[in-house]
Design an enzyme around this catalytic site. Structure first.
Site, PDB file in Angstrom:
ATOM      1  N   ASP A   1      43.574  28.461  41.463  1.00  0.00           N
ATOM      2  CA  ASP A   1      42.788  27.784  41.403  1.00  0.00           C
ATOM      3  C   ASP A   1      43.473  26.654  42.034  1.00  0.00           C
ATOM      4  O   ASP A   1      44.027  26.049  41.838  1.00  0.00           O
ATOM      5  CB  ASP A   1      41.955  27.867  40.289  1.00  0.00           C
ATOM      6  N   GLY A   2      42.412  25.711  43.305  1.00  0.00           N
ATOM      7  CA  GLY A   2      42.647  24.682  43.939  1.00  0.00           C
ATOM      8  C   GLY A   2      43.468  24.919  45.614  1.00  0.00           C
ATOM      9  O   GLY A   2      44.002  24.063  46.187  1.00  0.00           O
ATOM     10  N   CYS A   3      43.962  25.906  45.385  1.00  0.00           N
ATOM     11  CA  CYS A   3      44.852  26.309  46.478  1.00  0.00           C
ATOM     12  C   CYS A   3      44.031  26.740  47.789  1.00  0.00           C
ATOM     13  O   CYS A   3      42.721  27.754  47.630  1.00  0.00           O
ATOM     14  CB  CYS A   3      45.726  27.169  46.366  1.00  0.00           C
ATOM     15  N   GLN A   4      44.157  26.651  49.052  1.00  0.00           N
ATOM     16  CA  GLN A   4      43.524  27.233  50.405  1.00  0.00           C
ATOM     17  C   GLN A   4      43.283  28.386  50.206  1.00  0.00           C
ATOM     18  O   GLN A   4      42.530  29.507  50.828  1.00  0.00           O
ATOM     19  CB  GLN A   4      43.407  26.453  51.539  1.00  0.00           C
ATOM     20  N   SER A   5      44.726  28.587  50.288  1.00  0.00           N
ATOM     21  CA  SER A   5      45.426  30.134  51.080  1.00  0.00           C
ATOM     22  C   SER A   5      45.465  30.716  49.121  1.00  0.00           C
ATOM     23  O   SER A   5      44.735  29.926  48.151  1.00  0.00           O
ATOM     24  CB  SER A   5      46.705  30.029  51.430  1.00  0.00           C
TER      25      SER A   5
END
Length: 139
Positions: free
Chosen positions: A47-51
């Protein structure tokens, strides 16, 4: 761990500009220990990654071994910067490492805000896995 950190710092020092360093990060992504496709599930998605970034821990003999994958090539390189140093370590070694080599190579200040957030999320997830395995060891 310090040897691997120093190795990365020295490798990054060989490059004069950040475009070359980004290209090196992309090359590191090609060397990423790839996650088994069966673990490319929401459970292992960070969670929290753009990719999309999947991170799988494998715990044996008191050490955690990580494999990962991402749908973005530069993100593969970033996660490999972490795995290169932290994979194969004990939970305590992972938890006590301050990851100062990330600052030493200048990565944080050269990432976009979304990639910086993604890096922080990767670090957080690795530390959470380490904490979980440490808790199991202490039971």
């Amino acid at each position: 761990m310090q040897e691997k950190e120093q190795q990365l710092i020295q490798e990054f020092e060989m490059f004069d500009d950040w475009m070359d360093k980004y290209n090196y990060i992309i090359e590191l992504g090609k060397e990423l220990p790839m996650i088994d496709p069966q673990f490319k599930t929401p459970e292992y998605l960070i969670d929290g990654c753009q990719s999309q970034v999947w991170l799988h821990p494998d715990y044996h003999d008191g050490r955690i071994f990580f494999t990962a994958d991402s749908d973005a090539i530069i993100t593969k390189g970033i996660v490999n910067l972490l795995i290169f140093v932290l994979s194969g370590r004990t939970p305590q070694e992972i938890l006590s490492n301050d990851l100062s080599y990330i600052d030493a190579i200048g990565l944080k200040e050269h990432l976009s805000p979304t990639r910086s957030n993604g890096l922080a999320s990767m670090i957080k997830q690795i530390k959470l896995y380490a904490l979980a395995y440490q808790s199991k060891e202490n039971q």
